[in-house]
Structures are given as structure tokens and as C-alpha cells.
Write an enzyme that holds these catalytic residues in place. Structure first.
Site, PDB file in Angstrom:
ATOM      1  N   TRP A 155       0.830  -1.210   0.000  1.00 10.83           N
ATOM      2  CA  TRP A 155       0.000   0.000   0.000  1.00 10.83           C
ATOM      3  C   TRP A 155       0.864   1.260   0.000  1.00 10.83           C
ATOM      4  O   TRP A 155       0.637   2.182   0.787  1.00 10.83           O
ATOM      5  CB  TRP A 155      -0.952   0.011   1.202  1.00 10.83           C
ATOM      6  CG  TRP A 155      -1.642  -1.292   1.451  1.00 10.83           C
ATOM      7  CD1 TRP A 155      -1.547  -2.067   2.559  1.00 10.83           C
ATOM      8  CD2 TRP A 155      -2.548  -1.978   0.564  1.00 10.83           C
ATOM      9  NE1 TRP A 155      -2.309  -3.204   2.424  1.00 10.83           N
ATOM     10  CE2 TRP A 155      -2.946  -3.173   1.200  1.00 10.83           C
ATOM     11  CE3 TRP A 155      -3.058  -1.702  -0.711  1.00 10.83           C
ATOM     12  CZ2 TRP A 155      -3.825  -4.082   0.621  1.00 10.83           C
ATOM     13  CZ3 TRP A 155      -3.928  -2.614  -1.293  1.00 10.83           C
ATOM     14  CH2 TRP A 155      -4.304  -3.778  -0.628  1.00 10.83           C
ATOM     15  N   ARG A 242      -1.343  12.625  11.346  1.00  8.38           N
ATOM     16  CA  ARG A 242      -2.755  12.371  11.666  1.00  8.38           C
ATOM     17  C   ARG A 242      -3.651  13.591  11.488  1.00  8.38           C
ATOM     18  O   ARG A 242      -4.783  13.446  10.999  1.00  8.38           O
ATOM     19  CB  ARG A 242      -2.885  11.834  13.096  1.00  8.38           C
ATOM     20  CG  ARG A 242      -2.544  10.367  13.232  1.00  8.38           C
ATOM     21  CD  ARG A 242      -2.975   9.823  14.596  1.00  8.38           C
ATOM     22  NE  ARG A 242      -2.220   8.629  14.912  1.00  8.38           N
ATOM     23  CZ  ARG A 242      -1.290   8.536  15.854  1.00  8.38           C
ATOM     24  NH1 ARG A 242      -1.001   9.599  16.590  1.00  8.38           N
ATOM     25  NH2 ARG A 242      -0.665   7.410  16.076  1.00  8.38           N
ATOM     26  N   ARG A 267     -34.764  18.428  -5.009  1.00  6.40           N
ATOM     27  CA  ARG A 267     -35.566  17.217  -5.143  1.00  6.40           C
ATOM     28  C   ARG A 267     -36.927  17.396  -4.474  1.00  6.40           C
ATOM     29  O   ARG A 267     -37.009  17.782  -3.299  1.00  6.40           O
ATOM     30  CB  ARG A 267     -34.833  16.044  -4.501  1.00  6.40           C
ATOM     31  CG  ARG A 267     -35.609  14.742  -4.447  1.00  6.40           C
ATOM     32  CD  ARG A 267     -35.854  14.184  -5.824  1.00  6.40           C
ATOM     33  NE  ARG A 267     -36.374  12.813  -5.740  1.00  6.40           N
ATOM     34  CZ  ARG A 267     -36.819  12.125  -6.770  1.00  6.40           C
ATOM     35  NH1 ARG A 267     -36.818  12.690  -7.985  1.00  6.40           N
ATOM     36  NH2 ARG A 267     -37.253  10.891  -6.610  1.00  6.40           N
ATOM     37  N   LYS A 268     -37.979  17.150  -5.203  1.00  3.50           N
ATOM     38  CA  LYS A 268     -39.332  17.304  -4.672  1.00  3.50           C
ATOM     39  C   LYS A 268     -40.014  15.951  -4.511  1.00  3.50           C
ATOM     40  O   LYS A 268     -39.908  15.085  -5.378  1.00  3.50           O
ATOM     41  CB  LYS A 268     -40.165  18.209  -5.579  1.00  3.50           C
ATOM     42  CG  LYS A 268     -39.742  19.665  -5.562  1.00  3.50           C
ATOM     43  CD  LYS A 268     -40.687  20.538  -6.350  1.00  3.50           C
ATOM     44  CE  LYS A 268     -40.280  22.014  -6.259  1.00  3.50           C
ATOM     45  NZ  LYS A 268     -41.200  22.894  -7.009  1.00  3.50           N
ATOM     46  N   GLN A 278     -38.563  17.220   8.146  1.00  2.00           N
ATOM     47  CA  GLN A 278     -37.734  17.248   9.359  1.00  2.00           C
ATOM     48  C   GLN A 278     -36.700  16.109   9.371  1.00  2.00           C
ATOM     49  O   GLN A 278     -35.577  16.293   9.851  1.00  2.00           O
ATOM     50  CB  GLN A 278     -38.620  17.153  10.593  1.00  2.00           C
ATOM     51  CG  GLN A 278     -37.899  17.465  11.893  1.00  2.00           C
ATOM     52  CD  GLN A 278     -38.839  17.475  13.088  1.00  2.00           C
ATOM     53  OE1 GLN A 278     -39.348  16.416  13.480  1.00  2.00           O
ATOM     54  NE2 GLN A 278     -39.094  18.644  13.645  1.00  2.00           N
ATOM     55  N   ARG A 310       3.465  17.516  22.474  1.00  2.00           N
ATOM     56  CA  ARG A 310       3.156  16.141  22.079  1.00  2.00           C
ATOM     57  C   ARG A 310       1.655  16.039  21.806  1.00  2.00           C
ATOM     58  O   ARG A 310       0.844  16.365  22.673  1.00  2.00           O
ATOM     59  CB  ARG A 310       3.569  15.181  23.197  1.00  2.00           C
ATOM     60  CG  ARG A 310       3.395  13.703  22.870  1.00  2.00           C
ATOM     61  CD  ARG A 310       4.015  12.871  23.984  1.00  2.00           C
ATOM     62  NE  ARG A 310       3.863  11.430  23.758  1.00  2.00           N
ATOM     63  CZ  ARG A 310       2.823  10.713  24.168  1.00  2.00           C
ATOM     64  NH1 ARG A 310       1.837  11.304  24.838  1.00  2.00           N
ATOM     65  NH2 ARG A 310       2.759   9.412  23.921  1.00  2.00           N
ATOM     66  N   GLU A 362      -3.070   4.696   7.812  1.00  2.00           N
ATOM     67  CA  GLU A 362      -2.369   5.467   8.850  1.00  2.00           C
ATOM     68  C   GLU A 362      -2.964   5.233  10.236  1.00  2.00           C
ATOM     69  O   GLU A 362      -3.128   6.154  11.034  1.00  2.00           O
ATOM     70  CB  GLU A 362      -2.345   6.953   8.494  1.00  2.00           C
ATOM     71  CG  GLU A 362      -1.474   7.234   7.281  1.00  2.00           C
ATOM     72  CD  GLU A 362      -1.180   8.707   7.098  1.00  2.00           C
ATOM     73  OE1 GLU A 362      -0.912   9.381   8.105  1.00  2.00           O
ATOM     74  OE2 GLU A 362      -1.209   9.167   5.945  1.00  2.00           O
TER      75      GLU A 362
END
Length: 379
Positions: A155, A242, A267-268, A278, A310, A362
Site C-alpha cells: 500500500w 494524523r 428534489r421534490k 424534518q 506532544r 495510517e
């Protein structure tokens, strides 16, 4: 903490945002489909100063703070996480040299990356040693003025295009983590080979390969730190990286939320936009709250680095929470899009796939929980 950005920081963020919208978004879908390496986009980012951002000025870098780099990474990730990962991979690979290297090593092995577009790769994970870093099997045997490296790495981001590799190997398997040592392999010497580009679920624009090292000779001058200091250098590197990984997650999640909000307004159903329901409003509200919390955790982790503190605990908080939040936000965004969200024609499907990787690389979300618990329990 001061939450107000300076004019310079606002300009930096806006530059990254404009680059993401104009250079990344229009081509992100194409690179996701083909898995090709987005070199033209990365080259433009390099020219704008959006790579190697925290390299010290004396090494030719911009000398930006970790906090400022985090601002940039969120914007880039909102454009395309795969391209962003390839753009910030140098930071991960060069960090061990900045952390444990001598002045001569920094000048020789880091400075050239600020002068021309080059790629470096970070080699820690192995086929049999992912979360268990101390179990790595790649060996380094001293032979006069060189070490001979043998093993495999998995990887490896940008591994197919890099001409410098930061490799962690053990000089004594019986010593466990105390035998781990850090080396820099320059170029592509005899015995170093990379595999095919992995056909991944998400972040497909990011080049990912396996590396094989067969009797690769590395000068003693390219050992970073002393023998046995590799574990400490690797963990320090991950503490530094990180906050960036967390901000990648925030950027992905923010893009998914923005798409979900825009779609909910258009979008309806039942004669009205679904944004008026809600159930949809609550999903969007939760997205916004959790992303904001993830962003602030990431800011704090970066700010601790800038203060010389740190940041192991807070950076693990940030990475774990941001990764899980991005996955949840993207899942909910797909749900808001309904059937369209499951189609590759719409953007949230890609974001959903891109987000999953942040929970894995990671340090998985489970490993981050282990780090958090360890830090708390040891006081």
C-alpha cells in the site's frame, strides 16, 4: 485558541479552494474511473505552492504552520481525496528525515523536493504487518559502509512514480520494535521493484503499489537516526500526519454535505422539496455538527504540533472521529440522494468510497481507539 484566520490564512485557504474547484473537481470523476495518475493536476498544485508546504524556509519550503497546512488539505480533499492523497504523500515520506535526520541529510534528501516536482514514498506497512508495526519483517543487514535490505512493503502511495523511499526495516528481529531502523533509498537501485497499481475501491487517483526489496544496498549515510530508533521516528511521523489525514476526512465529508444540501433543496416529493422534511433536516444538522467537531479536533492537533507539544492523544481523537464522521456523513448523503446516490452518475457515490479508506490507513479507527485508551490509562 484563536479561531479567527489571519488575512494571509484566508488567502491561502481561498487559493486552495479555487484550485480544488477549477482544477480538481472537473477531472475527479475521470481519474476515478481510469485510475490514472493525475500528474498534470499535481504539477499545477506544485507550481501554486500547494505541496511540501511545511518544509522549512532554509530547505526551500514555504515554512507554513501545521494549522495552515490543515486549512489547505480540507479544501483539496473537498475537490478529490485521491488526488489530494498523492499531493500530500511527500509530507509523510519526508517527515522521518525532518524528525530524525541530520542537517546534512535534510539538505541532501529533503531540499531537492522544494526545487522540482518529485515524489517520495513512505514504506512502513507490510503484507504481514499492518496495524502491528512492530512485527515488520523487512531486514537490514550491515555490510561495511552499506546496509542490505530485503523484504516487501504494501500500500505504498506514489510508489510507482517515486524516486526516493523512506523504508523501515529491522536490524534485529528478536529485538521487536527496538530493532526497527529508518533508511532512505535514493532512486530506484538494483533490487527495488514496484508492483502493479492496485485496483482500489476508492481514492483511485492515488497511485498505490507494493514494493519488493531484494538485496537493495543503502549507504550508512542514509540511515535516519541510530539503529533501533525507527519505531520512535515512525510514531512521531504518524503523530505529525494524523491531523492531515483527519482533515482529508473533513474535506470529503464537507463535500458530501454540500451535495446533499443542494440536492435536498431541488428534489421534490409529495409536492415540496425534501429539505422541508424534518427527517432530512435532522440528517443535515447532524452532518454539520459532527463535521464541525471533527474540524476543531483536527485544528487542535495541528496547533499542538505548532506549539511544540506532544499531540499523540488529540491527533488520535481527531483521526478516529473525523474518519468515522466522514463515513457516516457520506452514508447519509447517499441516503438523501436515494436511488440516485447509488449511481456513479452522481458525486456522493465516489465520496462514499473515498471516505472508507480514511478509517483504514495510517492507523485504523480501532487502532486509534487503542492509542487513546493507552494514553488515558497511563495518565
Amino acid at each position: 485558541m484563536d479561531f479567527q484566520l489571519t488575512p494571509d490564512q484566508i488567502a491561502l485557504r481561498d487559493t486552495a479552494r479555487k484550485f480544488a474547484r477549477e482544477e480538481m473537481v472537473p477531472v475527479a470523476k475521470g481519474y476515478d474511473q481510469t485510475g490514472e495518475f493525475p500528474l498534470p493536476v499535481i504539477a499545477k498544485g506544485f507550481e501554486l505552492g500547494l505541496m511540501n508546504m511545511t518544509l522549512p524556509v532554509e530547505l526551500g519550503g514555504l515554512g507554513l504552520s501545521h494549522f495552515e497546512q490543515a486549512l489547505v488539505v480540507e479544501e483539496l480533499a473537498a475537490g478529490c481525496a485521491g488526488i489530494s492523497t498523492s499531493m500530500i504523500a511527500n509530507d509523510l515520506a519526508l517527515l522521518p528525515i525532518l524528525i530524525g535526520g541530520t542537517a546534512e541529510q535534510k539538505e541532501r534528501l529533503v531540499k531537492p523536493f522544494s526545487e522540482t516536482l518529485r515524489f517520495a514514498s513512505f514504506g512502513l506497512t507490510e503484507p504481514g504487518a499492518g496495524s502491528d508495526v512492530s512485527g515488520l519483517a523487512t531486514t537490514a543487514v550491515r555490510d561495511g559502509d552499506h546496509y542490505v535490505l530485503n523484504g516487501s512493503k504494501m500500500w505504498i502511495t506514489n510508489g510507482g512514480h517515486a524516486d526516493q523511499f523512506t523504508i523501515f526495516a529491522t536490524v534485529d528481529k528478536k529485538a521487536g520494535r527496538k530493532g526497527i531502523t529508518c533508511f532512505v533509498v535514493e532512486g530506484r537501485p538494483e533490487g527495488l521493484s514496484s508492483g502493479h497499481h492496485e485496483d482500489k475501491l476508492g481514492q483511485r487517483a492515488s497511485n498505490t503499489v507494493a514494493l519488493t526489496l531484494e538485496n537493495v544496498r543503502v549507504p550508512v549515510a542514509n540511515r535516519i537516526g541510530a539503529e533501533g530508533q525507527g519505531w520512535e521516528i515512525a510514531m512521531g511521523t504518524l503523530d505529525n500526519s494524523r491531523p492531515l489525514t483527519a482533515m482529508l476526512a473533513v474535506g470529503i465529508g464537507r463535500a458530501a454535505m454540500d451535495h446533499a444540501i443542494a440536492y435536498a433543496k431541488e428534489r421534490k416529493q409529495f409536492g415540496q422539496p425534501i429539505a422541508s422534511f424534518q427527517a432530512i433536516q435532522f440528517m443535515i444538522a447532524d452532518m454539520a455538527t459532527e463535521l464541525h467537531a471533527a474540524r476543531l479536533l483536527s485544528y487542535e492537533a495541528a496547533a499542538q504540533l505548532d506549539a511544540g507539544q506532544r499531540n499523540t492523544l488529540v491527533s488520535s481523537h481527531a483521526k478516529r472521529f473525523a474518519a468515522d464522521t466522514a463515513m457516516k456523513v457520506c452514508t447519509d448523503a447517499v441516503q438523501i440522494f436515494g436511488g440516485y446516490g447509488y449511481s456513479k452518475e452522481y458525486p456522493v457515490e465516489k465520496l462514499f468510497r473515498d471516505a472508507k479508506l480514511i478509517q483504514i490507513y495510517e492507523g485504523t479507527s480501532q487502532i486509534q481507539r487503542m492509542v487513546i485508551a493507552r494514553e488515558l490509562l497511563k495518565g
